[in-house]
Write an enzyme that holds these catalytic residues in place. Structure first.
Site, PDB file in Angstrom:
ATOM      1  N   SER A 120     -14.278  -6.799 -20.085  1.00 16.78           N
ATOM      2  CA  SER A 120     -15.590  -6.913 -19.466  1.00 16.78           C
ATOM      3  C   SER A 120     -16.529  -5.889 -20.079  1.00 16.78           C
ATOM      4  CB  SER A 120     -15.481  -6.674 -17.953  1.00 16.78           C
ATOM      5  OG  SER A 120     -16.748  -6.473 -17.365  1.00 16.78           O
ATOM      6  N   TYR A 147     -12.619  -0.238 -11.316  1.00 15.96           N
ATOM      7  CA  TYR A 147     -12.702  -1.504 -12.049  1.00 15.96           C
ATOM      8  C   TYR A 147     -13.180  -1.262 -13.475  1.00 15.96           C
ATOM      9  CZ  TYR A 147     -14.166  -6.158 -13.468  1.00 15.96           C
ATOM     10  OH  TYR A 147     -14.314  -7.339 -14.169  1.00 15.96           O
ATOM     11  N   LYS A 151     -11.197  -1.902 -17.133  1.00 15.53           N
ATOM     12  CA  LYS A 151     -11.740  -2.697 -18.236  1.00 15.53           C
ATOM     13  C   LYS A 151     -11.780  -1.888 -19.531  1.00 15.53           C
ATOM     14  CE  LYS A 151     -11.057  -5.608 -16.385  1.00 15.53           C
ATOM     15  NZ  LYS A 151     -10.384  -6.891 -16.703  1.00 15.53           N
ATOM     16  N   SER A 182     -17.638 -16.697 -10.347  1.00 16.75           N
ATOM     17  CA  SER A 182     -16.270 -16.901  -9.882  1.00 16.75           C
ATOM     18  C   SER A 182     -16.051 -16.102  -8.605  1.00 16.75           C
ATOM     19  CB  SER A 182     -15.273 -16.455 -10.954  1.00 16.75           C
ATOM     20  OG  SER A 182     -15.216 -15.038 -11.007  1.00 16.75           O
TER      21      SER A 182
END
Length: 327
Positions: A120, A147, A151, A182
């Site tokens: 990402s 997070y 990544k 998503s």
């Protein structure tokens, strides 16, 4: 969408999913939509290292080939769980790291083969603290930071894996799918806020089919082998910030990941000397200068513009993880 495109091209696809009910339903839908009956479900929970080892044992005993390994599963939040470890790191990096190591014998036997790690742009905000890698994550601020850290770990993992596997015929890529509409983030939004955010997501975020294009490009595009270890977005290679191309940090992460994954000394990814000497055409290791990237005629390759898997049906088998860890 990644699995659907591979199935349409004649691949045998193994969906590795945490939820048996939803995984088997997805496999059924993919068989119906693609017309390819070679789409199957196998149970895998990346948060549970015993599950990762059990999956690898079952896969290696039942499947003769593995040509493409796509690490697509991920979480953005710990939800309501309170673990004694960094759950985001476990699911987004340590689980895939261990799985890759355990499946290396099959990848090597099927070389040339590929590993694609879905990363990402959030890696630009990541900063790895090796003294606190596996500390529990509490609160949404820590989760956002964790997070981004995972990544960054994805990008460094692809880089170091490419170096470790030089000469084996296995190439590795980090792929940014773009901002995709998503469940990855919306599933953790309070229920009352979702009806407000969903229309906005449809307007500004990429559809899943569009998000699948860069991972598919890294998995299928011919001629990108010299770019092994690089980061791709919008179907072309992109430069990354210094923290994401720090070879010393990448190797340090590799060693820390081995410890956290419980890998023993006989389970490393070091290539055999014989394979290095025999495969003179394998991609070279990363350096400060990089070859020119292959040209792409379209920003998102269509089934016609990407390599034709129908010519490779006899040897292609792909294993894809769903974009979110499904409950």
């Amino acid at each position: 969408m990644t699995a659907l495109e591979l199935a349409r091209r004649g691949a045998r696809v193994v969906l590795a999913c945490r939820s048996r009910e939803r995984g088997e339903a997805a496999a059924f839908d993919l068989r119906q939509e693609s017309g390819n009956n070679e789409v199957i479900f196998m149970a895998l929970d990346l948060a549970n290292l015993a599950s990762v080892r059990a999956f690898a044992t079952a896969f290696l005993s039942s499947e003769p080939r593995l040509d493409i390994l796509i690490h697509n599963a991920g979480i953005s939040s710990c939800g309501r769980t309170r673990e004694a470890l960094n759950l985001l790191l476990r699911v987004n990096h340590i689980g895939p790291f261990l799985l890759t190591h355990l499946l290396l014998p099959c990848l090597k036997a099927c070389a040339p083969s590929r590993v694609v790690v879905v990363a990402s742009a959030a890696h630009c905000r990541g900063r790895l603290d090796f003294k606190r890698l596996d500390r529990p994550v509490v609160g949404w601020r820590q989760e956002l930071r964790a997070y981004a850290d995972t990544k960054l770990a994805n990008v460094l993992f692809a880089r170091e894996l490419a170096n470790q596997l030089e000469g084996t015929g296995i190439t590795c890529y980090a792929a940014h799918p773009g901002p995709v509409n998503s469940e990855l983030f919306l599933r953790h939004v309070p229920g009352w806020l979702r009806p407000l955010l969903r229309p906005l997501a449809w307007l500004v975020l990429r559809a899943p089919r569009g998000g699948a294009q860069t991972p598919l490009y890294c998995a299928l595009q011919e001629g990108i082998e010299p770019l092994s270890g690089r980061y791709f977005a919008n179907c072309h290679v992109e430069e990354v910030p210094p923290a994401a191309r720090d070879d010393r940090a990448a190797h340090r992460l590799w060693e820390a990941s081995k410890r956290l994954a419980g890998l023993g000394p006989g389970e490393d990814a070091e290539p055999d000397e014989d394979s290095q000497s025999e495969d003179s055409g394998a991609p070279s290791s990363l350096s400060t200068t990089h070859p020119e990237e292959p040209t792409v005629s379209q920003p998102y390759p269509s089934p016609q513009s990407s390599p034709d898997l129908s010519k490779m049906t006899h040897r292609i088998q792909a294993k894809v993880e769903p974009e979110t860890q499904l409950s």
